[in-house]
Design a protein around this motif. Structure first.
Motif, PDB file in Angstrom:
ATOM      1  N   ASP A 104       0.847  -1.196   0.000  1.00  0.00           N
ATOM      2  CA  ASP A 104       0.000   0.000   0.000  1.00  0.00           C
ATOM      3  C   ASP A 104       0.884   1.249   0.000  1.00  0.00           C
ATOM      4  O   ASP A 104       2.112   1.155   0.017  1.00  0.00           O
ATOM      5  N   ASP A 105       0.245   2.423   0.009  1.00  0.00           N
ATOM      6  CA  ASP A 105       0.960   3.687  -0.127  1.00  0.00           C
ATOM      7  C   ASP A 105       1.827   3.980   1.100  1.00  0.00           C
ATOM      8  O   ASP A 105       1.422   3.731   2.243  1.00  0.00           O
ATOM      9  N   ILE A 106       2.987   4.571   0.828  1.00  0.00           N
ATOM     10  CA  ILE A 106       3.896   5.007   1.885  1.00  0.00           C
ATOM     11  C   ILE A 106       4.343   6.421   1.532  1.00  0.00           C
ATOM     12  O   ILE A 106       4.851   6.663   0.432  1.00  0.00           O
ATOM     13  N   THR A 107       4.127   7.363   2.456  1.00  0.00           N
ATOM     14  CA  THR A 107       4.480   8.752   2.196  1.00  0.00           C
ATOM     15  C   THR A 107       5.345   9.304   3.328  1.00  0.00           C
ATOM     16  O   THR A 107       5.160   8.958   4.498  1.00  0.00           O
TER      17      THR A 107
ATOM     18  N   LYS B 230      14.823  16.397   5.161  1.00  0.00           N
ATOM     19  CA  LYS B 230      15.136  15.139   4.499  1.00  0.00           C
ATOM     20  C   LYS B 230      13.942  14.195   4.624  1.00  0.00           C
ATOM     21  O   LYS B 230      13.484  13.904   5.725  1.00  0.00           O
ATOM     22  N   ALA B 231      13.449  13.728   3.483  1.00  0.00           N
ATOM     23  CA  ALA B 231      12.304  12.816   3.460  1.00  0.00           C
ATOM     24  C   ALA B 231      12.666  11.563   2.674  1.00  0.00           C
ATOM     25  O   ALA B 231      13.196  11.643   1.566  1.00  0.00           O
ATOM     26  N   THR B 232      12.382  10.395   3.266  1.00  0.00           N
ATOM     27  CA  THR B 232      12.665   9.106   2.632  1.00  0.00           C
ATOM     28  C   THR B 232      11.455   8.194   2.830  1.00  0.00           C
ATOM     29  O   THR B 232      11.017   7.985   3.962  1.00  0.00           O
ATOM     30  N   ALA B 233      10.937   7.658   1.745  1.00  0.00           N
ATOM     31  CA  ALA B 233       9.781   6.768   1.866  1.00  0.00           C
ATOM     32  C   ALA B 233      10.176   5.443   2.506  1.00  0.00           C
ATOM     33  O   ALA B 233       9.545   4.979   3.458  1.00  0.00           O
ATOM     34  N   VAL B 234      11.243   4.814   1.983  1.00  0.00           N
ATOM     35  CA  VAL B 234      11.685   3.511   2.495  1.00  0.00           C
ATOM     36  C   VAL B 234      13.204   3.529   2.641  1.00  0.00           C
ATOM     37  O   VAL B 234      13.918   3.914   1.710  1.00  0.00           O
TER      38      VAL B 234
ATOM     39  N   VAL C   3       4.519  -2.882  -4.338  1.00  0.00           N
ATOM     40  CA  VAL C   3       3.445  -2.796  -5.320  1.00  0.00           C
ATOM     41  C   VAL C   3       2.556  -1.583  -5.057  1.00  0.00           C
ATOM     42  O   VAL C   3       1.565  -1.370  -5.774  1.00  0.00           O
ATOM     43  N   GLY C   4       2.902  -0.800  -4.039  1.00  0.00           N
ATOM     44  CA  GLY C   4       2.127   0.395  -3.721  1.00  0.00           C
ATOM     45  C   GLY C   4       2.776   1.636  -4.298  1.00  0.00           C
ATOM     46  O   GLY C   4       3.677   1.575  -5.137  1.00  0.00           O
ATOM     47  N   SER C   5       2.303   2.772  -3.837  1.00  0.00           N
ATOM     48  CA  SER C   5       2.825   4.054  -4.284  1.00  0.00           C
ATOM     49  C   SER C   5       3.729   4.623  -3.197  1.00  0.00           C
ATOM     50  O   SER C   5       3.319   4.732  -2.035  1.00  0.00           O
ATOM     51  N   LEU C   6       4.954   4.990  -3.583  1.00  0.00           N
ATOM     52  CA  LEU C   6       5.915   5.576  -2.654  1.00  0.00           C
ATOM     53  C   LEU C   6       6.088   7.049  -2.976  1.00  0.00           C
ATOM     54  O   LEU C   6       6.303   7.420  -4.135  1.00  0.00           O
ATOM     55  N   SER C   7       6.014   7.885  -1.950  1.00  0.00           N
ATOM     56  CA  SER C   7       6.114   9.330  -2.158  1.00  0.00           C
ATOM     57  C   SER C   7       6.967   9.966  -1.070  1.00  0.00           C
ATOM     58  O   SER C   7       6.776   9.694   0.123  1.00  0.00           O
ATOM     59  N   ALA C   8       7.918  10.803  -1.488  1.00  0.00           N
ATOM     60  CA  ALA C   8       8.760  11.556  -0.554  1.00  0.00           C
ATOM     61  C   ALA C   8       8.811  13.004  -1.006  1.00  0.00           C
ATOM     62  O   ALA C   8       9.054  13.286  -2.182  1.00  0.00           O
ATOM     63  N   ALA C   9       8.555  13.935  -0.080  1.00  0.00           N
ATOM     64  CA  ALA C   9       8.574  15.365  -0.400  1.00  0.00           C
ATOM     65  C   ALA C   9       9.303  16.116   0.703  1.00  0.00           C
ATOM     66  O   ALA C   9       9.044  15.904   1.889  1.00  0.00           O
ATOM     67  N   ALA C  10      10.218  16.982   0.302  1.00  0.00           N
ATOM     68  CA  ALA C  10      10.993  17.759   1.253  1.00  0.00           C
ATOM     69  C   ALA C  10      11.042  19.212   0.806  1.00  0.00           C
ATOM     70  O   ALA C  10      11.290  19.501  -0.371  1.00  0.00           O
ATOM     71  N   GLY C  11      10.802  20.127   1.732  1.00  0.00           N
ATOM     72  CA  GLY C  11      10.865  21.554   1.435  1.00  0.00           C
ATOM     73  C   GLY C  11      11.608  22.291   2.524  1.00  0.00           C
ATOM     74  O   GLY C  11      11.452  21.992   3.716  1.00  0.00           O
ATOM     75  N   ALA C  12      12.450  23.244   2.154  1.00  0.00           N
ATOM     76  CA  ALA C  12      13.229  24.021   3.115  1.00  0.00           C
ATOM     77  C   ALA C  12      13.266  25.477   2.681  1.00  0.00           C
ATOM     78  O   ALA C  12      13.464  25.778   1.499  1.00  0.00           O
ATOM     79  N   ALA C  13      13.069  26.384   3.639  1.00  0.00           N
ATOM     80  CA  ALA C  13      13.125  27.818   3.363  1.00  0.00           C
ATOM     81  C   ALA C  13      13.853  28.517   4.499  1.00  0.00           C
ATOM     82  O   ALA C  13      13.593  28.242   5.681  1.00  0.00           O
ATOM     83  N   ALA C  14      14.781  29.397   4.152  1.00  0.00           N
ATOM     84  CA  ALA C  14      15.555  30.127   5.158  1.00  0.00           C
ATOM     85  C   ALA C  14      15.767  31.549   4.704  1.00  0.00           C
ATOM     86  O   ALA C  14      15.972  31.816   3.503  1.00  0.00           O
ATOM     87  N   GLY C  15      15.711  32.489   5.632  1.00  0.00           N
ATOM     88  CA  GLY C  15      15.920  33.889   5.300  1.00  0.00           C
ATOM     89  C   GLY C  15      16.500  34.645   6.474  1.00  0.00           C
ATOM     90  O   GLY C  15      16.299  34.276   7.634  1.00  0.00           O
ATOM     91  N   ALA C  16      17.239  35.705   6.187  1.00  0.00           N
ATOM     92  CA  ALA C  16      17.860  36.500   7.243  1.00  0.00           C
ATOM     93  C   ALA C  16      17.941  37.958   6.822  1.00  0.00           C
ATOM     94  O   ALA C  16      18.158  38.269   5.644  1.00  0.00           O
TER      95      ALA C  16
END
Length: 404
Positions: A231-234, A267-271, A283-296
């Motif tokens: 099955d899905d893993i996110t 850092k994002a890792t599905a498996v 046999v499922g859907s694997l999804s990894a999403a990573a976002g980073a924002a920095a300001g000064a």
């Protein structure tokens, strides 16, 4: 950047600074905090864990004392041993941390040197299923999700108002505003990448003199894991950090310096199966999403108080009236669908010293290598990995009325 699981498009410096202000003034205050939540926890023996009802783990930590906020959440932590984890219901973990700090009240000093330092850190880590070290078996028949969010903000203001009649006093305004936000999310972590140490020392006394040797090896050890994913893993990791600093020296002889740093890492890792000879069937859907924002944002101003005597010694001293502004911003985002190897490595340190032929001989060697195994990965589903990072920095240093 594109919209990444809660990180808005175009997120950069100005938006990150809003995190700093919000955290510094509008959130409830806590001291240095840590929240670790595990729904199902195993032992260091061989465990057999079944998840047949929906399970979740939620961790939250907040601090406004310019300290550290840590949040860790996992639905299953089987720990070490040859474990078996089977799921037939959904598993979700969520970790959120927020750290903000401001010098309170803003420092305003009369004639005296002033030093301001604000350093908050926010770390969030979420894992759906974790089997630890050992040769483990994991079977999933329902979705697994892990979400981590870390936000940090720092605001520091230092102002020194001098005495215009005292040109002899050397006044320094020093300011530091450093903030770090780190977020890590792993859907399934099948190895903890434990290490083994071995060391040996010898000191034989021979005919030719004394010889002393020392050897130490640190190696990553991992089991041979078997994963069947139906099955899905996110996994979703987002981080945002913002810092602002203002240092002002008004009508003083001396210097004003300001150092501001903002760091955001996701850092994002599905498996992830780590070291060992692993087998993965998906046999499922694997999804990894990573976002980073920095300001000064950083501003430094030195309004000097130059002498009016015309004496060469005083003119030389006037040249020391300066302002300096240093700004560092880092944003990093990494997304991985399947990591079957991990970061395991072996490091050997050898050292020897002895007396040979009436001379002292010293030798030092360090050898480091990665550990790779033969993995078997069969994928029949979709794999999506998406990452985005944005950073912005604004800095200014102004000196008024200085001789140099």
């Amino acid at each position: 950047i594109n919209t990444l699981s809660g990180v808005p498009s175009g997120t950069s410096g100005p938006t990150a600074i809003l995190f700093a202000l919000a955290l510094a003034f509008f959130n409830p205050a806590f001291a240095d905090v840590e929240d670790k939540q595990t729904t199902i926890e195993g032992t260091d023996e061989a465990d057999n864990i079944l998840v047949d009802d929906p399970e979740s783990a939620v961790a939250l930590s907040v601090t406004l004392e310019a300290e550290k906020a840590t949040a860790e959440a996992s639905v299953v932590d089987a720990k070490d041993g040859d474990d078996s984890i089977t799921t037939s219901a959904a598993s979700s973990s969520n970790a959120t941390s927020a750290a903000g700090g401001a010098n309170d009240p803003f420092d305003i000093s009369l004639t005296d040197s002033d030093t301001v330092k604000v350093e908050p850190t926010a770390e969030a880590s979420a894992t759906g299923l974790k089997s630890g070290a050992g040769s483990d078996t994991i079977i999933t028949a329902d979705m697994v999700s892990a979400d981590a969010l870390a936000t940090g903000g720092a605001v520091a203001v230092g102002i020194v108002v001098g005495d215009t009649t005292d040109t002899e006093r050397n006044v320094k305004t020093n300011l530091e505003a450093n903030v770090t936000a780190k977020a890590s999310a792993i859907g399934i972590e099948a190895d903890d990448d434990a290490t083994e140490d071995s060391s040996e020392e010898t000191s034989p006394l021979g005919i030719d003199g004394l010889l002393v040797t020392y050897d130490k090896t640190v190696s990553t050890v991992g089991g041979d894991d078997d994963l069947t994913l139906a099955d899905d893993i996110t996994a979703t990791a987002n981080s945002a950090s913002g810092s602002a600093g203002v240092a002002v020296g008004a009508e003083v002889s001396g210097s004003a310096t300001s150092s501001v740093k903002a760091e955001a890492t996701s850092k994002a890792t599905a498996v992830s199966t780590g070291a060992g000879s692993d087998r993965i069937t998906n046999v499922g859907s694997l999804s990894a999403a990573a976002g980073a924002a920095a300001g000064a944002i950083n501003f430094t101003m030195e309004i000097a108080n130059p002498s009016a005597t015309g004496d060469p010694a005083d003119k030389k001293k006037d040249k020391e009236d300066k302002s300096k502004s240093t700004t560092n911003v880092t944003a990093e985002a990494i997304a991985t669908g399947i990591d079957a190897e991990g970061s395991g490595h072996s490091k050997t340190t050898s050292w020897s010293a002895g007396i040979e032929d009436n001379a002292i001989a010293v030798q030092w060697d360090v050898t480091e290598s990665s550990i790779a195994s033969a993995d078997d990965v069969d994928n029949f589903g979709d794999i999506t990995a998406l990452s985005g990072a944005a950073s912005s920095a604004d800095s200014a240093a102004i000196t008024v009325g200085s001789a140099g």
